[in-house]
Design an enzyme around this catalytic site. Structure first.
Site, PDB file in Angstrom:
ATOM      1  N   GLY A  40       0.816  -1.206   0.000  1.00 27.08           N
ATOM      2  CA  GLY A  40       0.000   0.000   0.000  1.00 27.08           C
ATOM      3  C   GLY A  40       0.850   1.258   0.000  1.00 27.08           C
ATOM      4  N   GLN A  58       3.158   9.825   1.154  1.00 24.03           N
ATOM      5  CA  GLN A  58       4.450   9.150   0.950  1.00 24.03           C
ATOM      6  C   GLN A  58       5.125   9.543  -0.366  1.00 24.03           C
ATOM      7  OE1 GLN A  58       2.737   5.081   2.015  1.00 24.03           O
ATOM      8  NE2 GLN A  58       4.864   4.886   2.686  1.00 24.03           N
ATOM      9  N   CYS A  86       6.893  -0.698   6.211  1.00 21.99           N
ATOM     10  CA  CYS A  86       6.403   0.481   5.482  1.00 21.99           C
ATOM     11  C   CYS A  86       7.443   0.875   4.441  1.00 21.99           C
ATOM     12  CB  CYS A  86       6.189   1.617   6.476  1.00 21.99           C
ATOM     13  SG  CYS A  86       5.652   3.149   5.712  1.00 21.99           S
ATOM     14  N   LEU A  87       6.987   1.239   3.255  1.00 21.72           N
ATOM     15  CA  LEU A  87       7.923   1.633   2.193  1.00 21.72           C
ATOM     16  C   LEU A  87       8.739   2.874   2.580  1.00 21.72           C
ATOM     17  CD1 LEU A  87       5.719   1.080  -0.988  1.00 21.72           C
ATOM     18  CD2 LEU A  87       7.641  -0.320  -0.223  1.00 21.72           C
ATOM     19  N   HIS A  90      -3.104   0.655   8.125  1.00 20.63           N
ATOM     20  CA  HIS A  90      -1.772   1.249   7.956  1.00 20.63           C
ATOM     21  C   HIS A  90      -1.848   2.510   7.087  1.00 20.63           C
ATOM     22  CE1 HIS A  90       2.743   0.769   7.309  1.00 20.63           C
ATOM     23  NE2 HIS A  90       2.404   1.645   6.383  1.00 20.63           N
ATOM     24  N   GLU A  91      -2.547   2.417   5.968  1.00 13.32           N
ATOM     25  CA  GLU A  91      -2.578   3.545   5.025  1.00 13.32           C
ATOM     26  C   GLU A  91      -3.430   4.697   5.562  1.00 13.32           C
ATOM     27  OE1 GLU A  91      -0.321   3.487   2.886  1.00 13.32           O
ATOM     28  OE2 GLU A  91       0.045   1.338   3.086  1.00 13.32           O
ATOM     29  N   HIS A  93      -1.452   6.716   7.845  1.00 13.46           N
ATOM     30  CA  HIS A  93      -0.579   7.669   7.134  1.00 13.46           C
ATOM     31  C   HIS A  93      -1.294   8.997   6.881  1.00 13.46           C
ATOM     32  CE1 HIS A  93       3.224   5.796   6.158  1.00 13.46           C
ATOM     33  NE2 HIS A  93       2.673   4.736   5.615  1.00 13.46           N
TER      34      HIS A  93
HETATM   35 NI    NI Z   1       3.524   2.890   5.159  1.00  8.74          NI
END
Ligand code: NI
Length: 159
Positions: free
Chosen positions: A46, A51, A88-89, A130-131, A134
């Protein structure tokens, strides 16, 4: 379409609250396209717009067969609990075991502005949480973290 640079968790922007999308215009559609391409290239589950440096409540999720685009998503209800490995990216090389709901029901707009709801379980439910975190300037290790795991432990856990 183009890929965009993914912001790392040392940058303040990840702590800011994203704004709701008021009109789904060409810029929002281009953002969705670019986010999908960026997420595919990064091989992640995701990605939230923040991000890639855009403070809009826009998310893309690629989990299994599901490729979802969520505008202004919000969690309507949640139930159960799961403890699984999460990363997480924006936090490369960092992994933790988190506590998340097992099931969530989410409401959002699709790219045509149509209101939709989706009920998700397991991995997809975790990705939603999670998203959406963010979008509120939160990272997975703020509130949901049980503990960080080492690289060796991660291999043993088989994730
Ligand atoms: Ni993330």
């Amino acid at each position: 379409m183009a890929t965009r640079q993914i912001v790392k968790d040392t940058e303040d922007i990840l702590r800011k609250k994203s704004r709701p999308v008021e009109r789904i215009d060409d810029r929002v559609l281009a953002l969705l396209d670019d986010m999908n391409e960026t997420l595919t290239k990064a091989d992640g589950a995701g990605l939230a717009a923040v991000q890639v440096g855009v403070l809009k409540r826009v998310v893309v999720i690629h989990v299994g067969e599901d490729e979802l685009e969520l505008i202004n998503p919000r969690i309507l209800s949640q139930s159960g609990e799961q403890e699984t490995v999460e990363g997480c990216l924006s936090c490369p090389g960092k992994w933790g075991i988190t506590k998340r709901p097992m099931k969530v029901k989410v409401e959002y707009l699709d790219r045509n502005g149509k209101k939709r709801t989706k009920t998700a379980e397991g991995l997809l439910a975790k990705a939603f949480c999670h998203e959406i975190d963010h979008l509120d300037g939160k990272l997975y290790y703020d509130e949901s973290l049980v503990r960080f795991v080492t690289e060796e432990e991660l291999e043993q856990l088989g994730s």
